[in-house]
Design a protein around this motif. Structure first.
Motif, PDB file in Angstrom:
ATOM      1  N   LYS A 351      -2.086  -0.206 -12.728  1.00  0.00           N
ATOM      2  CA  LYS A 351      -2.977  -1.361 -12.617  1.00  0.00           C
ATOM      3  C   LYS A 351      -2.914  -2.228 -13.874  1.00  0.00           C
ATOM      4  O   LYS A 351      -2.895  -1.709 -14.992  1.00  0.00           O
ATOM      5  N   LYS A 352      -2.912  -3.549 -13.657  1.00  0.00           N
ATOM      6  CA  LYS A 352      -3.029  -4.456 -14.806  1.00  0.00           C
ATOM      7  C   LYS A 352      -4.478  -4.552 -15.264  1.00  0.00           C
ATOM      8  O   LYS A 352      -4.762  -4.596 -16.461  1.00  0.00           O
ATOM      9  N   ASN A 353      -5.401  -4.614 -14.290  1.00  0.00           N
ATOM     10  CA  ASN A 353      -6.834  -4.693 -14.600  1.00  0.00           C
ATOM     11  C   ASN A 353      -7.411  -3.287 -14.491  1.00  0.00           C
ATOM     12  O   ASN A 353      -7.836  -2.853 -13.415  1.00  0.00           O
ATOM     13  N   LYS A 354      -7.399  -2.579 -15.586  1.00  0.00           N
ATOM     14  CA  LYS A 354      -7.845  -1.187 -15.574  1.00  0.00           C
ATOM     15  C   LYS A 354      -9.355  -1.119 -15.361  1.00  0.00           C
ATOM     16  O   LYS A 354     -10.104  -1.962 -15.841  1.00  0.00           O
ATOM     17  N   GLY A 355      -9.774  -0.105 -14.615  1.00  0.00           N
ATOM     18  CA  GLY A 355     -11.196   0.082 -14.332  1.00  0.00           C
ATOM     19  C   GLY A 355     -11.666  -0.593 -13.064  1.00  0.00           C
ATOM     20  O   GLY A 355     -12.795  -0.361 -12.636  1.00  0.00           O
ATOM     21  N   VAL A 356     -10.818  -1.427 -12.452  1.00  0.00           N
ATOM     22  CA  VAL A 356     -11.187  -2.118 -11.211  1.00  0.00           C
ATOM     23  C   VAL A 356     -10.861  -1.218 -10.024  1.00  0.00           C
ATOM     24  O   VAL A 356      -9.723  -0.734  -9.881  1.00  0.00           O
ATOM     25  N   THR A 357     -11.844  -0.986  -9.167  1.00  0.00           N
ATOM     26  CA  THR A 357     -11.637  -0.164  -7.974  1.00  0.00           C
ATOM     27  C   THR A 357     -11.108  -1.026  -6.836  1.00  0.00           C
ATOM     28  O   THR A 357     -11.708  -2.043  -6.499  1.00  0.00           O
ATOM     29  N   TRP A 358      -9.991  -0.615  -6.250  1.00  0.00           N
ATOM     30  CA  TRP A 358      -9.396  -1.362  -5.144  1.00  0.00           C
ATOM     31  C   TRP A 358      -9.994  -0.895  -3.817  1.00  0.00           C
ATOM     32  O   TRP A 358      -9.916   0.309  -3.494  1.00  0.00           O
ATOM     33  N   PRO A 359     -10.580  -1.797  -3.016  1.00  0.00           N
ATOM     34  CA  PRO A 359     -11.078  -1.390  -1.690  1.00  0.00           C
ATOM     35  C   PRO A 359      -9.955  -1.195  -0.676  1.00  0.00           C
ATOM     36  O   PRO A 359     -10.135  -0.541   0.349  1.00  0.00           O
ATOM     37  N   GLN A 360      -8.781  -1.782  -0.947  1.00  0.00           N
ATOM     38  CA  GLN A 360      -7.626  -1.641  -0.071  1.00  0.00           C
ATOM     39  C   GLN A 360      -6.364  -1.812  -0.901  1.00  0.00           C
ATOM     40  O   GLN A 360      -6.382  -2.451  -1.958  1.00  0.00           O
ATOM     41  N   LEU A 361      -5.281  -1.233  -0.417  1.00  0.00           N
ATOM     42  CA  LEU A 361      -4.021  -1.346  -1.136  1.00  0.00           C
ATOM     43  C   LEU A 361      -3.351  -2.694  -0.859  1.00  0.00           C
ATOM     44  O   LEU A 361      -3.056  -3.459  -1.774  1.00  0.00           O
ATOM     45  N   ILE A 362      -3.115  -2.962   0.432  1.00  0.00           N
ATOM     46  CA  ILE A 362      -2.517  -4.219   0.869  1.00  0.00           C
ATOM     47  C   ILE A 362      -3.592  -5.051   1.548  1.00  0.00           C
ATOM     48  O   ILE A 362      -4.321  -4.549   2.414  1.00  0.00           O
ATOM     49  N   VAL A 363      -3.714  -6.305   1.160  1.00  0.00           N
ATOM     50  CA  VAL A 363      -4.744  -7.178   1.722  1.00  0.00           C
ATOM     51  C   VAL A 363      -4.543  -7.315   3.228  1.00  0.00           C
ATOM     52  O   VAL A 363      -3.469  -7.713   3.697  1.00  0.00           O
ATOM     53  N   GLY A 364      -5.579  -6.938   4.007  1.00  0.00           N
ATOM     54  CA  GLY A 364      -5.538  -7.081   5.456  1.00  0.00           C
ATOM     55  C   GLY A 364      -4.796  -5.978   6.192  1.00  0.00           C
ATOM     56  O   GLY A 364      -4.686  -6.031   7.421  1.00  0.00           O
ATOM     57  N   ASP A 365      -4.293  -4.972   5.484  1.00  0.00           N
ATOM     58  CA  ASP A 365      -3.533  -3.885   6.121  1.00  0.00           C
ATOM     59  C   ASP A 365      -4.433  -2.660   6.240  1.00  0.00           C
ATOM     60  O   ASP A 365      -4.805  -2.042   5.234  1.00  0.00           O
ATOM     61  N   ASN A 366      -4.770  -2.277   7.479  1.00  0.00           N
ATOM     62  CA  ASN A 366      -5.645  -1.123   7.716  1.00  0.00           C
ATOM     63  C   ASN A 366      -4.883   0.100   8.209  1.00  0.00           C
ATOM     64  O   ASN A 366      -5.478   1.040   8.738  1.00  0.00           O
ATOM     65  N   ARG A 367      -3.561   0.106   8.039  1.00  0.00           N
ATOM     66  CA  ARG A 367      -2.762   1.217   8.558  1.00  0.00           C
ATOM     67  C   ARG A 367      -2.680   2.388   7.584  1.00  0.00           C
ATOM     68  O   ARG A 367      -2.133   3.436   7.923  1.00  0.00           O
ATOM     69  N   GLY A 368      -3.191   2.196   6.392  1.00  0.00           N
ATOM     70  CA  GLY A 368      -3.179   3.267   5.411  1.00  0.00           C
ATOM     71  C   GLY A 368      -4.520   3.966   5.323  1.00  0.00           C
ATOM     72  O   GLY A 368      -5.553   3.434   5.733  1.00  0.00           O
ATOM     73  N   GLU A 369      -4.497   5.195   4.784  1.00  0.00           N
ATOM     74  CA  GLU A 369      -5.733   5.971   4.632  1.00  0.00           C
ATOM     75  C   GLU A 369      -5.931   6.304   3.160  1.00  0.00           C
ATOM     76  O   GLU A 369      -5.027   6.810   2.487  1.00  0.00           O
ATOM     77  N   PHE A 370      -7.124   5.986   2.660  1.00  0.00           N
ATOM     78  CA  PHE A 370      -7.441   6.265   1.269  1.00  0.00           C
ATOM     79  C   PHE A 370      -7.969   7.692   1.146  1.00  0.00           C
ATOM     80  O   PHE A 370      -8.858   8.114   1.894  1.00  0.00           O
TER      81      PHE A 370
END
Length: 585
Positions: A351-370
């Motif tokens: 991550k470039k912005n350390k400490g930021v939590t990502w709600p999704q990996l790819i914007v608009g892509d719901n095919r992955g599971e966190f």
């Protein structure tokens, strides 16, 4: 590809954190009155026009039209179906409005008549609606004070349900002259059972002269978008490549050239038949790890991997990508890497912005599971326990009482979470950029430069910020002006009907339903020395507030602002308020 989530970047040098307040000035503003030969063609709402959308679109319509291509030039339509024009050159020699065009007298017999509307498309073209559902494109030639060219109808067509024109623009594309017109109407919606039973429709028409040698104009594209509530803002880009809409509820395309847009059908699946995720991903404060299954005997030479700071593409060479799209945030692609472990591909992203939590990996892509790390889940649970209690307000601090929403003022209330500013692409009919406006109350629309898209004014904290769209630039929305504390001030005006500002941002103005106009000027140097005792400092500038009271009991029907003057239209009079002097247009 999903629309990019964007934000509005505020220019800090345009903000004034030390702004104190507006000072009421008792200076008299010159007000000139013009008596109209014919009353304004006001169309009142019918009994079947009872929704908030009807009130916003037709009931609060601005009957006064300002021609931004020519300074201090205004138009209105009277009860005799005449388009009347008034141009100001000298305040001491204001002439009577003159007729420039006349609509058909048959429009009065229309049972579904709404207010006639117009928009100045270019220095020599006008878009016009007669209120019955008929659209006109008129070639006017040069307009202005001494111009007497005849207005010539170049296109007229019944579009359907009555509408108002909200924007139009003229441009050349592939050597063909085209005019894009944006129409707004309210129509019944049988599917909206729980709501008002109506929805708002935006028609985006492209009318083209395919053969430059002839005067024949035809509709080359007709796109329709629908939303639950009327939009605050709708405007087409200068070259017709996109449309921007600001609204409290989202809009979507429902028809393109007469054909319904097929919605993607989402099949309900049993939990036992749940589709396997395409990839799995985890994250820490500093990095992300992505895993995906590969076919047997896959080697590094078979992998197609492309990574930039904001985009990821992974797949097998010669096949469709398994993962492709914009990353939620930026990564350091130089220090990121990938490896193959058996039949699994593992991607490590820093991550470039350390400490930021990502709600999704790819914007608009719901095919992955966190997959959440157990330690992370434990930390989140501890935070929630500290914020929650079985008792309501178990132990509040005495000096910090809990927030009571009933004590909030009207100016502290903001739009729904669904409020957004969206750009739609003309070719794909998809949303390309979305800005969340849930924390920014929409205030008004203003035209600074008629060759550009209209500006929009939003509330940011207590201020009102003016934004200019630049669709061809990286910074698509530019912060160009600030009206200090106007976001808070305007909320106290319960009788407010219209809001606007001068094209040079020298002042903002609010107009009530009857009589009163409030003017808020930008801070200006003072001749005398003032001292702020509370902050122990000298005051070099003062922002003045002025109030103009009109000698009439008729309701205000129209309101427009130029750099020098304010124009206020009532049923029988046009009032001209001289706000600034010695302004070079």
């Amino acid at each position: 590809m999903a629309a990019a989530n964007c934000s509005l970047t505020v220019s800090r040098h345009l903000l004034d954190p030390k702004f104190d307040s507006y000072k009421l000035s008792l200076e008299t503003l010159p007000i000139y009155t013009v008596d109209l030969d014919g009353a304004v063609a006001e169309v009142k709402l019918r009994e079947d026009q009872y929704t908030l959308d009807h009130m916003c679109v037709f009931g609060m319509y601005n009957y006064l039209h300002c021609d931004r291509w020519y300074p201090d030039s205004v138009y209105y339509i009277d009860q005799h179906e005449r388009i009347m024009h008034l141009d100001i050159t000298l305040d001491t020699a204001i002439s009577k409005p003159r007729e420039v065009f006349r609509l058909s007298p048959e429009i009065k017999s229309c049972d579904t008549l709404v207010c006639a509307s117009m928009h100045f498309t270019s220095p020599s073209w006008v878009s016009l609606s007669d209120g019955t559902g008929k659209l006109y494109l008129i070639r006017t030639g040069k307009r202005g004070a001494n111009n007497i060219e005849k207005w010539e109808i170049m296109y007229q067509q019944e579009i359907g349900e009555p509408f108002v024109i909200v924007h139009s623009h003229s441009y050349l594309k592939d050597s063909a002259h085209s005019i894009d017109v944006v129409l707004l109407r309210t129509e019944k919606d049988e599917s909206n059972i729980r709501g008002s039973g109506f929805h708002s429709a935006v028609d985006w028409l492209t009318i083209t002269n395919a053969n430059n040698e002839s005067n024949k104009y035809e509709v080359s594209r007709h796109r329709t978008l629908c939303g639950k509530l009327a939009p605050h803002y709708a405007a087409v880009e200068q070259d017709g490549t996109g449309l921007m809409i600001a609204s409290d509820k989202p809009f979507k395309f429902v028809q393109i050239d007469g054909k319904c847009v097929e919605e993607q059908k989402v099949e309900k699946m049993d939990t036992n038949q749940k589709k396997e995720p395409v990839y799995y991903w985890q994250q820490t404060d500093e990095d992300l790890t992505v895993n995906m299954q590969l076919p047997d005997n896959t080697t590094k030479q078979n992998i197609d991997f492309q990574l930039s700071a904001g985009h990821l593409q992974v797949g097998m060479k010669g096949e469709a990508a398994i993962i492709e799209g914009n990353l939620y945030s930026s990564v350091d692609h130089g220090l990121s890497k990938w490896t193959i472990n058996g039949n699994s591909l593992e991607v490590f992203l820093l991550k470039k912005n350390k400490g930021v939590t990502w709600p999704q990996l790819i914007v608009g892509d719901n095919r992955g599971e966190f997959i959440m790390d157990p330690d992370q889940a434990s930390q989140i649970n501890e935070c929630l326990l500290n914020l929650a209690s079985e008792e309501l307000n178990a132990d509040p601090e005495k000096d910090k009482p809990p927030c009571n929403t009933s004590e909030l003022e009207e100016c502290d209330r903001f739009p729904d979470d669904t409020a957004s500013l969206t750009r739609f692409d003309a070719n794909t009919s998809k949303a390309t950029h979305v800005v969340n406006l849930s924390s920014h109350q929409y205030l008004f629309t203003a035209v600074v430069d008629p060759a550009e898209m209209p500006c929009f004014c939003l509330r940011h904290d207590v201020d009102a910020l003016l934004w200019q769209p630049h669709p061809q630039q990286d910074n698509m929305w530019e912060h160009i002006g600030t009206f200090n504390a106007l976001g808070y001030v305007q909320a106290s005006k319960r009788e407010k009907k219209f809001s606007t500002c001068a094209p040079n941002y020298s002042y903002a103005a609010l107009c009530e339903c009857f009589r009163r106009v409030f003017i808020y000027r930008q801070p200006a140097p003072v001749q005398t020395v003032l001292y702020n005792r509370k902050e122990a400092r000298h005051v070099g500038q003062v922002a003045k507030q002025q109030v103009a009271s009109l000698e009439t009991n008729d309701p205000v029907l129209g309101f427009q602002a130029t750099n020098e003057r304010l124009f206020v239209l009532t049923r029988k009079n046009l009032f001209i308020i001289k706000v600034n002097t010695d302004i070079s247009e």
